[in-house]
Scaffold this motif. Sequence first.
Motif, PDB file in Angstrom:
ATOM      1  N   ASP B  39     -44.718  -4.586   4.947  1.00  0.00           N
ATOM      2  CA  ASP B  39     -45.334  -4.884   6.372  1.00  0.00           C
ATOM      3  C   ASP B  39     -45.336  -3.682   7.411  1.00  0.00           C
ATOM      4  N   ALA B  40     -44.259  -2.709   7.383  1.00  0.00           N
ATOM      5  CA  ALA B  40     -44.319  -1.942   8.333  1.00  0.00           C
ATOM      6  C   ALA B  40     -45.380  -0.796   7.830  1.00  0.00           C
ATOM      7  N   GLN B  41     -45.333  -0.643   6.369  1.00  0.00           N
ATOM      8  CA  GLN B  41     -46.243   0.310   5.718  1.00  0.00           C
ATOM      9  C   GLN B  41     -47.831  -0.013   6.398  1.00  0.00           C
ATOM     10  N   ALA B  42     -48.142  -1.483   6.048  1.00  0.00           N
ATOM     11  CA  ALA B  42     -49.389  -1.905   6.278  1.00  0.00           C
ATOM     12  C   ALA B  42     -49.663  -1.732   7.930  1.00  0.00           C
ATOM     13  N   PHE B  43     -48.793  -1.681   8.822  1.00  0.00           N
ATOM     14  CA  PHE B  43     -48.998  -1.779  10.122  1.00  0.00           C
ATOM     15  C   PHE B  43     -49.446  -0.082  10.611  1.00  0.00           C
ATOM     16  N   VAL B  44     -48.396   0.589   9.860  1.00  0.00           N
ATOM     17  CA  VAL B  44     -48.845   1.975  10.001  1.00  0.00           C
ATOM     18  C   VAL B  44     -50.341   2.474   9.663  1.00  0.00           C
ATOM     19  N   ALA B  45     -50.765   1.946   8.226  1.00  0.00           N
ATOM     20  CA  ALA B  45     -52.096   2.254   7.838  1.00  0.00           C
ATOM     21  C   ALA B  45     -53.210   1.615   8.886  1.00  0.00           C
ATOM     22  N   ALA B  46     -52.947   0.544   9.372  1.00  0.00           N
ATOM     23  CA  ALA B  46     -53.853  -0.202  10.291  1.00  0.00           C
ATOM     24  C   ALA B  46     -54.217   0.737  11.646  1.00  0.00           C
ATOM     25  N   SER B  47     -52.673   1.205  11.922  1.00  0.00           N
ATOM     26  CA  SER B  47     -52.770   1.850  13.269  1.00  0.00           C
ATOM     27  C   SER B  47     -53.604   3.264  13.289  1.00  0.00           C
ATOM     28  N   GLY B  48     -53.903   3.469  11.998  1.00  0.00           N
ATOM     29  CA  GLY B  48     -54.707   4.828  11.787  1.00  0.00           C
ATOM     30  C   GLY B  48     -53.892   6.219  12.249  1.00  0.00           C
ATOM     31  N   ILE B  49     -52.773   5.991  12.540  1.00  0.00           N
ATOM     32  CA  ILE B  49     -51.655   7.205  12.790  1.00  0.00           C
ATOM     33  C   ILE B  49     -51.452   8.012  11.623  1.00  0.00           C
TER      34      ILE B  49
END
Lengths: 155, 155, 155
Positions: B39-49
């Motif tokens: 979940d955390a990795q998916a959020f990082v990916a979606a953030s584009g950071i």
Amino acid sequence: MFARLDTPGKQDGDRLMHQDQTEFTFSTKGQGLYEITRDAQAFVAASGIALGQLTAFCRHTSASLVIQENADPDVQRDLLAFFRRLVPECDPLFVHTLEGPDDMPAHVKSALTQTSITIPISNGRLLLGTWQGLYLFEHRVAPHARKIVLHVVGE
Amino acid sequence: MFARLDTPGKQDGDRLMHQDQTEFTFSTKGQGLYEITRDAQAFVAASGIALGQLTAFCRHTSASLVIQENADPDVQRDLLAFFRRLVPECDPLFVHTLEGPDDMPAHVKSALTQTSITIPISNGRLLLGTWQGLYLFEHRVAPHARKIVLHVVGE
Amino acid sequence: MFARLDTPGKQDGDRLMHQDQTEFTFSTKGQGLYEITRDAQAFVAASGIALGQLTAFCRHTSASLVIQENADPDVQRDLLAFFRRLVPECDPLFVHTLEGPDDMPAHVKSALTQTSITIPISNGRLLLGTWQGLYLFEHRVAPHARKIVLHVVGE
């Protein structure tokens, strides 16, 4: 929920990330939990940051930080009692006793809890849960003046 | 003290630090470790950071966060068993019992682990070690819906 | 690795938040506390960040981070002794023993301390208290090469 900052063609008035830092001294009356949520929230409000994060940092090794329940005071009493039993004074295990029988237990309790805690901010408010409070955890028996640094980053 | 960022003279193509925040609810099935790395990795990916940091924050005082080994499931079993023995239910030390025999131990276990954890990001990936996973640590016996805030800052 | 934000349209006097990240490997000689304050401070100095925050992150689950007293070495000795007694080797409670009798205790000790710690920076210096040092806490008996990520954000 989604707060990405877009940057091409940025214009005056666009919000940019900034930060703010302060240190305050809290005078404890000996062992116990001292709530500092209000101090932290007041600092967030003064910073003008709506979306971001606050980090609290305790500049000591015989006091620490913890997030705990702010509803029933018995929780804090029990927490204190548990730590006192887990890390008792006058434990023959300890060699470092020259600063008093509560000093080495204080160092251990600090290691077992937190020196820094980061809390997200949304709409200018700390995103604490309903029952969460931020506490300074004093481990020494005598009153102490404790320095806490608060640092916010956001926009 | 105050360090707001002003940007006159800024041009297209300049990378700027930005942030992103989300909250998700994880339904636990009672005491145990629940991996939320994906979940955390998916959020990082979606953030584009690509370069930055993620902070996870647990909005509860009877559940917490911990980084642990994600290889042998026995590690999680043993960790759970250790905490259960260290902070037993029905301990006569505890006064706060009105929310059930597992409630006060849950508060203590939360204090002994983490409410917030910050993980660096590089190349758009959480810089976890080979065997590290990010876990929600449920301390209550009954299933609970737990709110986790994820916050990324970077560029 | 190095991620300072350069700002071509930038003018004298504009301060912008930027970040910097590095990873270094620390070779331990077995169980104990290894001070890494100087490494962290050197990284902060190299980053050029005067006001901001440093986060240290340990990429392991059998070693961790802790802020402790850097004055009397007995404090570190006692801390080590306490954790060794609290989480003993060869505890029949543990099922995960295939990596050695000190491995599962190492995971528990990591859970009881920190994987990430954030320290505020002011005037280019870590805002540690007078007696605070940042330590890598090695929980394994054999020497290990430990990867620590340092990340600064500020201006």
